[in-house]
Design a protein around this motif. Structure first.
Motif, mmCIF file in Angstrom:
data_model
loop_
_atom_site.group_PDB
_atom_site.id
_atom_site.type_symbol
_atom_site.label_atom_id
_atom_site.label_comp_id
_atom_site.label_asym_id
_atom_site.label_seq_id
_atom_site.Cartn_x
_atom_site.Cartn_y
_atom_site.Cartn_z
ATOM 1 N N ALA A 1 0.879 -1.170 0.000
ATOM 2 C CA ALA A 1 0.000 0.000 0.000
ATOM 3 C C ALA A 1 0.919 1.223 0.000
ATOM 4 C CB ALA A 1 -0.887 -0.011 1.234
ATOM 5 N N ARG B 1 1.630 5.105 -0.124
ATOM 6 C CA ARG B 1 0.867 6.288 0.292
ATOM 7 C C ARG B 1 1.609 7.582 0.000
ATOM 8 N NH1 ARG B 1 0.196 2.378 4.291
ATOM 9 N NH2 ARG B 1 -1.928 1.526 4.376
ATOM 10 N N ASN C 1 -5.543 10.493 2.628
ATOM 11 C CA ASN C 1 -6.378 9.560 1.855
ATOM 12 C C ASN C 1 -7.183 10.298 0.801
ATOM 13 O OD1 ASN C 1 -6.682 6.568 2.584
ATOM 14 N ND2 ASN C 1 -6.579 7.501 4.627
ATOM 15 N N MET D 1 -10.593 2.100 1.480
ATOM 16 C CA MET D 1 -12.004 2.170 1.889
ATOM 17 C C MET D 1 -12.338 3.583 2.350
ATOM 18 S SD MET D 1 -13.078 -1.375 3.778
ATOM 19 C CE MET D 1 -12.036 -1.224 5.215
ATOM 20 N N ALA D 2 -11.305 4.347 2.696
ATOM 21 C CA ALA D 2 -11.532 5.723 3.183
ATOM 22 C C ALA D 2 -12.430 6.517 2.234
ATOM 23 C CB ALA D 2 -10.195 6.441 3.354
ATOM 24 N N ARG E 1 3.346 -9.778 8.390
ATOM 25 C CA ARG E 1 2.244 -10.725 8.257
ATOM 26 C C ARG E 1 2.292 -11.690 9.430
ATOM 27 N NH1 ARG E 1 0.982 -7.322 5.161
ATOM 28 N NH2 ARG E 1 0.194 -7.526 3.041
#
Ligand SMILES: Cc1cc2nc3c(=O)[nH]c(=O)nc-3n(C[C@H](O)[C@H](O)[C@H](O)COP(=O)(O)O)c2cc1C
Length: 223
Positions: free
Chosen positions: A12, A14, A120, A168-169, A209
Motif C-alpha cells: 500500500a 501512500r 487519503n 475504503m476511506a 504478516r
C-alpha cells in the motif's frame, strides 16, 4: 515481472509523484483485469478510472470537506465489526503502530494521526485513481469476487511499474465521489484505489504478516 515478484513488491503506497500515468497503461491493466475470476462469472465489479480534471475536482471537494470538519456520509456497508475480536484487533493496532510509526507519529497523538489519514482524500498525491462499486443487491460471495478483481488490478499495476493503495476511506465520502462519477443508484462504493509512480523519498510503512501457521493449515496426514 513474474507473479511472485508482483505479489511481493505490491504494497500500500501512500506517497506518489505527480508524474502522469499513461492512459495506455491504465487501459492494459483494466483490460487484463477483466479476466479476474468470479463465481458463475458474474463480474460484479463496476470500476471508474479517474485522472486529470475530474480527479482534481474530486480531491478538491473531499479536501474541502476534510478541512471544514464535514462529517462522513452515512455508511453504506460495515467496514469492520463494531467489536473487532482477537487476533484481528491486535493485528489492526499493530498496523496502526507501523503506519504512523513510520511517519514518526506517537501512539497517543490522535490529531497527527488524523492529519496523516486525511491524505487519503488527496489520493496520497496520486495522479490517477480507480473507484470500485458493487451492486447493493449482491452478497458476500460477490464482494469477495470484487476483492479478487482489485488484487488483479494491483498486480497488473506492478507489471506496469506502477504502485497503488486501495482505500475504503473514499467510501466515507461516497457522496462526493458520486457527485463526480454519477454512478447508478443501485451501486455502492466499496473503495477507491490511488494509482501512480511511488515517491521513493517518502518513508513507507512496512507491514508484516502473521506467522503462516496462524492463517494456513496444511492437512496432509504428515505430522
Ligand atoms: C479493502 C482495503 C481497504 C483499504 N483501505 C485503506 C485506506 O482507506 N487507507 C489506507 O491508507 N490504506 C488502506 N488499505 C491498505 C491496507 O492498510 C494495507 O493493504 C495493509 O495494511 C497491508 O499492507 P500492505 O498492503 O502494504 O502489504 C486498504 C486495503 C484494502 C485491501
Amino acid at each position: 515481472m513474474d507473479v511472485y515478484e508482483a505479489v511481493t513488491s505490491r504494497r500500500a503506497v501512500r506517497a506518489f509523484t505527480d508524474r502522469p500515468v499513461p492512459r495506455p497503461a491504465l487501459e492494459r491493466v483494466v483490460s487484463a483485469a477483466a479476466w479476474a475470476p468470479s463465481a458463475s462469472n458474474l463480474q460484479p465489479w463496476h470500476a471508474y478510472v479517474l485522472t486529470g480534471d475530474p480527479l482534481a475536482e474530486l480531491k478538491k471537494r473531499a479536501g474541502e470537506r476534510v478541512a471544514t470538519g464535514d462529517p462522513w456520509d452515512e455508511p453504506e456497508y460495515e467496514m469492520y465489526p463494531p467489536a473487532l475480536k482477537s487476533p484481528y484487533r491486535e493485528r489492526r493496532s499493530a498496523f496502526g503502530e507501523q503506519r504512523y510509526g513510520a511517519l514518526g507519529i506517537a501512539h497517543e497523538d490522535i490529531e497527527a494521526r488524523q492529519r496523516a489519514a486525511s491524505a487519503n482524500w488527496d489520493a496520497f498525491g496520486a495522479p490517477a485513481a480507480l473507484f470500485c462499486y458493487i451492486d447493493r443487491d449482491l452478497g458476500p460471495a460477490q464482494w469477495s469476487d470484487v476483492g479478487m478483481y482489485l488484487q488483479t488490478v494491483m498486480l497488473l499495476l506492478r507489471a506496469e511499474g506502477l504502485h497503488s493503495c486501495t482505500q475504503m476511506a473514499w467510501a466515507k465520502y461516497h457522496r462526493s465521489v458520486a457527485e463526480v462519477l454519477s454512478p447508478p443508484d443501485e451501486l455502492i462504493l466499496f473503495c477507491g484505489m490511488s494509482i501512480g509512480f511511488e515517491d521513493v523519498t517518502a518513508n513507507p510503512a512496512r507491514t508484516g504478516r502473521a506467522p503462516l501457521d496462524e492463517t494456513v493449515t496444511f492437512v496432509d496426514g504428515v505430522s
